[in-house]
Design an enzyme around this catalytic site. Sequence first.
Site, mmCIF file in Angstrom:
data_model
loop_
_atom_site.group_PDB
_atom_site.id
_atom_site.type_symbol
_atom_site.label_atom_id
_atom_site.label_comp_id
_atom_site.label_asym_id
_atom_site.label_seq_id
_atom_site.Cartn_x
_atom_site.Cartn_y
_atom_site.Cartn_z
ATOM 1 N N ASP A 279 0.847 -1.138 0.086
ATOM 2 C CA ASP A 279 0.214 -0.032 -0.003
ATOM 3 C C ASP A 279 0.892 1.395 -0.075
ATOM 4 O O ASP A 279 1.896 1.375 0.597
ATOM 5 C CB ASP A 279 -0.865 0.064 1.159
ATOM 6 C CG ASP A 279 -1.934 1.008 1.143
ATOM 7 O OD1 ASP A 279 -3.246 0.408 1.028
ATOM 8 O OD2 ASP A 279 -1.790 2.268 1.206
ATOM 9 N N ILE A 280 0.411 2.302 -0.881
ATOM 10 C CA ILE A 280 1.476 3.532 -1.214
ATOM 11 C C ILE A 280 1.241 4.651 0.370
ATOM 12 O O ILE A 280 2.243 5.009 0.536
ATOM 13 C CB ILE A 280 0.788 4.388 -2.227
ATOM 14 C CG1 ILE A 280 1.950 4.891 -2.908
ATOM 15 C CG2 ILE A 280 -0.477 4.957 -1.961
ATOM 16 C CD1 ILE A 280 1.548 5.614 -4.101
ATOM 17 N N ASN B 3 -12.972 -3.148 2.851
ATOM 18 C CA ASN B 3 -13.659 -2.013 3.176
ATOM 19 C C ASN B 3 -14.755 -2.247 1.981
ATOM 20 O O ASN B 3 -14.542 -2.551 1.018
ATOM 21 C CB ASN B 3 -13.063 -0.912 2.953
ATOM 22 C CG ASN B 3 -12.115 -0.355 4.228
ATOM 23 O OD1 ASN B 3 -12.328 -0.844 5.301
ATOM 24 N ND2 ASN B 3 -10.915 0.095 4.096
ATOM 25 N N GLN C 185 -14.468 2.456 1.698
ATOM 26 C CA GLN C 185 -13.849 1.986 0.473
ATOM 27 C C GLN C 185 -13.544 3.060 -0.702
ATOM 28 O O GLN C 185 -14.660 3.738 -0.990
ATOM 29 C CB GLN C 185 -14.591 0.881 -0.403
ATOM 30 C CG GLN C 185 -14.085 0.316 -1.550
ATOM 31 C CD GLN C 185 -15.209 -0.674 -2.435
ATOM 32 O OE1 GLN C 185 -16.022 -0.721 -1.928
ATOM 33 N NE2 GLN C 185 -14.408 -1.426 -3.377
ATOM 34 N N HIS D 147 -10.507 -5.027 -3.222
ATOM 35 C CA HIS D 147 -9.143 -5.465 -2.699
ATOM 36 C C HIS D 147 -9.196 -5.637 -1.141
ATOM 37 O O HIS D 147 -10.086 -5.457 -0.590
ATOM 38 C CB HIS D 147 -8.190 -4.323 -2.814
ATOM 39 C CG HIS D 147 -8.774 -3.132 -2.440
ATOM 40 N ND1 HIS D 147 -9.795 -2.305 -2.888
ATOM 41 C CD2 HIS D 147 -8.477 -2.459 -1.214
ATOM 42 C CE1 HIS D 147 -9.892 -1.266 -2.266
ATOM 43 N NE2 HIS D 147 -9.292 -1.204 -1.308
ATOM 44 N N LEU D 148 -8.241 -6.535 -0.676
ATOM 45 C CA LEU D 148 -8.140 -7.017 0.778
ATOM 46 C C LEU D 148 -7.063 -6.710 1.259
ATOM 47 O O LEU D 148 -5.891 -6.493 0.374
ATOM 48 C CB LEU D 148 -8.003 -8.792 0.708
ATOM 49 C CG LEU D 148 -8.023 -9.371 2.209
ATOM 50 C CD1 LEU D 148 -9.017 -8.904 2.968
ATOM 51 C CD2 LEU D 148 -7.802 -10.745 1.749
ATOM 52 N N HIS D 149 -7.037 -5.719 2.222
ATOM 53 C CA HIS D 149 -6.046 -5.165 3.042
ATOM 54 C C HIS D 149 -5.201 -6.238 4.202
ATOM 55 O O HIS D 149 -6.066 -6.987 4.743
ATOM 56 C CB HIS D 149 -6.363 -4.291 4.168
ATOM 57 C CG HIS D 149 -6.859 -2.830 3.105
ATOM 58 N ND1 HIS D 149 -6.303 -1.855 3.120
ATOM 59 C CD2 HIS D 149 -8.147 -2.470 2.668
ATOM 60 C CE1 HIS D 149 -6.897 -0.915 2.188
ATOM 61 N NE2 HIS D 149 -7.834 -1.294 2.145
#
Length: 110
Positions: free
Chosen positions: A30-31, A85, A92, A98-100
Site C-alpha cells: 500500500d502506498i 472495506n 472503500q 481489494h483485501l488489506h
Amino acid sequence: MENCIFCKISKHEVSSDIVVEDAETIVFNDIHPKAETHLLIVPKKHIHSVSAVTAEDWPIVMNVVKKAAEVAKDKNILGYKLVFNVGRDGGQMIDHLHLHLLAGGKVELP
Ligand code: AMP
Ligand code: ZN
C-alpha cells in the site's frame, strides 16, 4: 475498466511495489501504509466490491483470501488483520475489490 487504478496496476500500466502475482491475483505494498506491513491483495479481474460479487466470481474472492494467507506464511507473519472495506460508508475509496493485510507496529484500520 477504464481509469481504474487497480486495473492499471494489474496490467502493469501503472507501477507499484509488487510483492507477488499470478494469473489471477496481484499483491503490492500500500502506498500509504497503516502498519509496518500493509499489503493489498487484488484480483486482476475488475470486481467493484464485495457487495457486487456475482455467483461465478466468489471463487476469485476466495483465492484473494487464500493468497493473503500464503503471502503471510511466506513472510513469516504470524498475526495480522485482513480488511475488506465495502462502500464509501465502509471506507472503500477505490472501487476495485481489494483485501488489506496489516501487520506489525501500531496497526490502524484503513
Ligand atoms: P480503500 O480505502 O479500502 O479503498 O483502500 C484503498 C487503498 O489503496 C488505500 O489504503 C490507499 O493507500 C491505497 N492506494 C491508493 N492508490 C495506490 C497505489 N497507486 N499504489 C498502492 N496503493 C494505493
Ligand atoms: Zn479495476
